[in-house]
Design a protein around this motif. Sequence first.
Motif, PDB file in Angstrom:
ATOM      1  N   THR A 127      29.249  90.720  40.495  1.00  0.00           N
ATOM      2  CA  THR A 127      28.658  91.429  41.615  1.00  0.00           C
ATOM      3  C   THR A 127      27.700  90.195  42.303  1.00  0.00           C
ATOM      4  O   THR A 127      27.449  90.222  43.479  1.00  0.00           O
ATOM      5  CB  THR A 127      27.894  92.539  41.498  1.00  0.00           C
ATOM      6  OG1 THR A 127      28.587  93.512  40.646  1.00  0.00           O
ATOM      7  CG2 THR A 127      27.426  93.306  42.777  1.00  0.00           C
ATOM      8  N   LEU A 128      26.886  89.657  41.472  1.00  0.00           N
ATOM      9  CA  LEU A 128      25.824  88.679  42.155  1.00  0.00           C
ATOM     10  C   LEU A 128      26.621  87.344  42.622  1.00  0.00           C
ATOM     11  O   LEU A 128      26.296  86.920  43.687  1.00  0.00           O
ATOM     12  CB  LEU A 128      25.014  88.030  41.048  1.00  0.00           C
ATOM     13  CG  LEU A 128      24.156  89.252  40.494  1.00  0.00           C
ATOM     14  CD1 LEU A 128      23.147  88.572  39.285  1.00  0.00           C
ATOM     15  CD2 LEU A 128      23.196  89.606  41.435  1.00  0.00           C
ATOM     16  N   SER A 129      27.667  86.920  41.669  1.00  0.00           N
ATOM     17  CA  SER A 129      28.693  86.091  42.517  1.00  0.00           C
ATOM     18  C   SER A 129      29.473  86.473  43.872  1.00  0.00           C
ATOM     19  O   SER A 129      29.416  85.546  44.766  1.00  0.00           O
ATOM     20  CB  SER A 129      29.516  85.615  41.487  1.00  0.00           C
ATOM     21  OG  SER A 129      29.354  85.120  40.333  1.00  0.00           O
ATOM     22  N   ALA A 130      29.789  87.933  43.845  1.00  0.00           N
ATOM     23  CA  ALA A 130      30.277  88.377  44.997  1.00  0.00           C
ATOM     24  C   ALA A 130      29.404  88.525  46.245  1.00  0.00           C
ATOM     25  O   ALA A 130      29.800  88.030  47.654  1.00  0.00           O
ATOM     26  CB  ALA A 130      30.986  89.532  44.816  1.00  0.00           C
ATOM     27  N   LEU A 131      27.941  88.612  45.796  1.00  0.00           N
ATOM     28  CA  LEU A 131      27.134  88.639  46.865  1.00  0.00           C
ATOM     29  C   LEU A 131      26.831  87.405  47.472  1.00  0.00           C
ATOM     30  O   LEU A 131      26.849  87.000  48.600  1.00  0.00           O
ATOM     31  CB  LEU A 131      25.835  89.056  46.466  1.00  0.00           C
ATOM     32  CG  LEU A 131      24.346  89.187  47.387  1.00  0.00           C
ATOM     33  CD1 LEU A 131      24.647  89.867  48.389  1.00  0.00           C
ATOM     34  CD2 LEU A 131      23.191  89.426  46.601  1.00  0.00           C
ATOM     35  N   ALA A 132      26.941  86.111  46.688  1.00  0.00           N
ATOM     36  CA  ALA A 132      26.764  84.940  46.983  1.00  0.00           C
ATOM     37  C   ALA A 132      27.898  84.551  48.095  1.00  0.00           C
ATOM     38  O   ALA A 132      27.657  83.702  49.050  1.00  0.00           O
ATOM     39  CB  ALA A 132      26.636  83.886  45.898  1.00  0.00           C
ATOM     40  N   ARG A 133      29.217  84.848  47.514  1.00  0.00           N
ATOM     41  CA  ARG A 133      30.265  84.575  48.366  1.00  0.00           C
ATOM     42  C   ARG A 133      30.174  85.150  49.762  1.00  0.00           C
ATOM     43  O   ARG A 133      30.602  84.584  50.906  1.00  0.00           O
ATOM     44  CB  ARG A 133      31.395  84.965  47.934  1.00  0.00           C
ATOM     45  CG  ARG A 133      31.852  83.956  46.375  1.00  0.00           C
ATOM     46  CD  ARG A 133      33.359  84.335  45.995  1.00  0.00           C
ATOM     47  NE  ARG A 133      33.604  85.784  45.638  1.00  0.00           N
ATOM     48  CZ  ARG A 133      33.190  86.215  44.373  1.00  0.00           C
ATOM     49  NH1 ARG A 133      32.951  85.273  43.535  1.00  0.00           N
ATOM     50  NH2 ARG A 133      33.621  87.269  44.271  1.00  0.00           N
ATOM     51  N   GLN A 134      29.573  86.299  49.752  1.00  0.00           N
ATOM     52  CA  GLN A 134      29.547  87.127  51.199  1.00  0.00           C
ATOM     53  C   GLN A 134      28.375  86.463  51.961  1.00  0.00           C
ATOM     54  O   GLN A 134      28.612  86.383  53.316  1.00  0.00           O
ATOM     55  CB  GLN A 134      28.805  88.327  51.052  1.00  0.00           C
ATOM     56  CG  GLN A 134      28.701  89.472  52.172  1.00  0.00           C
ATOM     57  CD  GLN A 134      29.970  89.681  52.749  1.00  0.00           C
ATOM     58  OE1 GLN A 134      30.876  90.645  52.454  1.00  0.00           O
ATOM     59  NE2 GLN A 134      30.163  88.959  54.014  1.00  0.00           N
ATOM     60  N   LEU A 135      27.314  85.946  51.555  1.00  0.00           N
ATOM     61  CA  LEU A 135      26.202  85.330  52.343  1.00  0.00           C
ATOM     62  C   LEU A 135      26.768  83.923  52.907  1.00  0.00           C
ATOM     63  O   LEU A 135      26.394  83.755  53.838  1.00  0.00           O
ATOM     64  CB  LEU A 135      25.071  84.919  51.372  1.00  0.00           C
ATOM     65  CG  LEU A 135      24.458  86.490  50.820  1.00  0.00           C
ATOM     66  CD1 LEU A 135      22.988  85.867  49.893  1.00  0.00           C
ATOM     67  CD2 LEU A 135      23.866  87.193  51.863  1.00  0.00           C
ATOM     68  N   ASP A 136      27.730  83.465  51.905  1.00  0.00           N
ATOM     69  CA  ASP A 136      28.273  82.127  52.216  1.00  0.00           C
ATOM     70  C   ASP A 136      29.172  82.397  53.698  1.00  0.00           C
ATOM     71  O   ASP A 136      29.424  81.585  54.739  1.00  0.00           O
ATOM     72  CB  ASP A 136      28.883  81.462  51.350  1.00  0.00           C
ATOM     73  CG  ASP A 136      29.441  80.057  51.764  1.00  0.00           C
ATOM     74  OD1 ASP A 136      28.609  79.314  51.859  1.00  0.00           O
ATOM     75  OD2 ASP A 136      30.778  79.788  51.467  1.00  0.00           O
ATOM     76  N   GLN A 137      29.923  83.415  53.505  1.00  0.00           N
ATOM     77  CA  GLN A 137      30.731  83.878  54.711  1.00  0.00           C
ATOM     78  C   GLN A 137      29.795  84.165  55.968  1.00  0.00           C
ATOM     79  O   GLN A 137      30.343  83.810  56.941  1.00  0.00           O
ATOM     80  CB  GLN A 137      31.384  84.979  54.409  1.00  0.00           C
ATOM     81  CG  GLN A 137      32.576  85.469  55.255  1.00  0.00           C
ATOM     82  CD  GLN A 137      33.329  86.662  55.016  1.00  0.00           C
ATOM     83  OE1 GLN A 137      33.570  87.015  53.733  1.00  0.00           O
ATOM     84  NE2 GLN A 137      33.784  87.176  55.816  1.00  0.00           N
ATOM     85  N   TYR A 138      28.779  84.761  55.742  1.00  0.00           N
ATOM     86  CA  TYR A 138      27.803  84.896  56.955  1.00  0.00           C
ATOM     87  C   TYR A 138      27.731  83.619  57.682  1.00  0.00           C
ATOM     88  O   TYR A 138      27.562  83.656  58.886  1.00  0.00           O
ATOM     89  CB  TYR A 138      26.580  85.714  56.425  1.00  0.00           C
ATOM     90  CG  TYR A 138      26.738  87.147  56.083  1.00  0.00           C
ATOM     91  CD1 TYR A 138      27.819  88.072  56.428  1.00  0.00           C
ATOM     92  CD2 TYR A 138      25.824  87.869  55.286  1.00  0.00           C
ATOM     93  CE1 TYR A 138      27.835  89.411  56.122  1.00  0.00           C
ATOM     94  CE2 TYR A 138      25.661  89.009  54.924  1.00  0.00           C
ATOM     95  CZ  TYR A 138      26.919  89.821  55.287  1.00  0.00           C
ATOM     96  OH  TYR A 138      26.949  91.060  55.006  1.00  0.00           O
TER      97      TYR A 138
END
Length: 299
Positions: A127-138
């Motif tokens: 989940t933490l990795s997915a959060l980092a990917r979401q922030l990178d997408q932002y």
Amino acid sequence: MQTTTFPSVRALDQLLDDLGAGAARRRQLHMVRGELDRALERGALPIGARRSLQRLLEEEALGPYVRLGESGALRHRRVEGKFPPTSEATNKARRECINLLREALGMSALRLGGGEIPLQPAPEAATLSALARQLDQYLTGPMSPAQTRLTAVLALELDTAARSGELVELRTTDLGENNAAVYVERRPQGGGTVEGEWVETSALTRAALDRWLDVRKDFLQRAHGTSKLWVSLWMNHDGVLDDDGHTTIRPPGMPLEENGLVTSYRVGRLRYDGLRQLLPLKLEALRRAVDAERRRTAP
């Protein structure tokens, strides 16, 4: 424009203004707001719920509110001359709105006649990795100032596992060259020796800080200047009343206080696409998850 005599409902109005929601959900939230106001007018809820939004959204007040709401007694107009019970669809929307508001205040979900609500698991490594990917997408698209600030806060949290009080104390002078590191003063809960350490930042955090620092410059021009890393984005007040009942208005660009940082987390979790599924209710829970993962992967 709805008016109210109750401080708790005025605080709810402010929360609704800050809370991002689609048109349909916003109509449902305003239905709940109106019902709560009418329940208070009838004296059906605890006295404390009149003064405090936190008390208004506690189970002691919400239990009788839901029963009254489902009975139809809080309708704002008659249906064929009567106040019939509300439909199951309305009852479901009412419960969902209640828990949406509670989440915005960092309160856990309630079961109020609507079946069991599964507990949200603590974030795991995936989940933490997915959060980092979401922030990178932002970071690949346009962002509001509030989203830019929250993205930088979350990215930095993923690197440092800092407490909210440690994050809010950061200054621009605590950033290394090219934002490649950040100096964090660890303040143990309950007191103890304050220890500082330099933490290397990720590429995500460096990019997020670059975006935020550009935005921050614009807001500092409206205030008196500060070295604090996080600054406010809206006009607010200092909370201290003078003899005439007035308070000092603070312009945007003033140092963000810890409560403001935590509130931006709660509201942003609900407002921005993808975050609600990835973030726990409280920033502290995210911190603990990041800290556990850092310890697990430490050499």
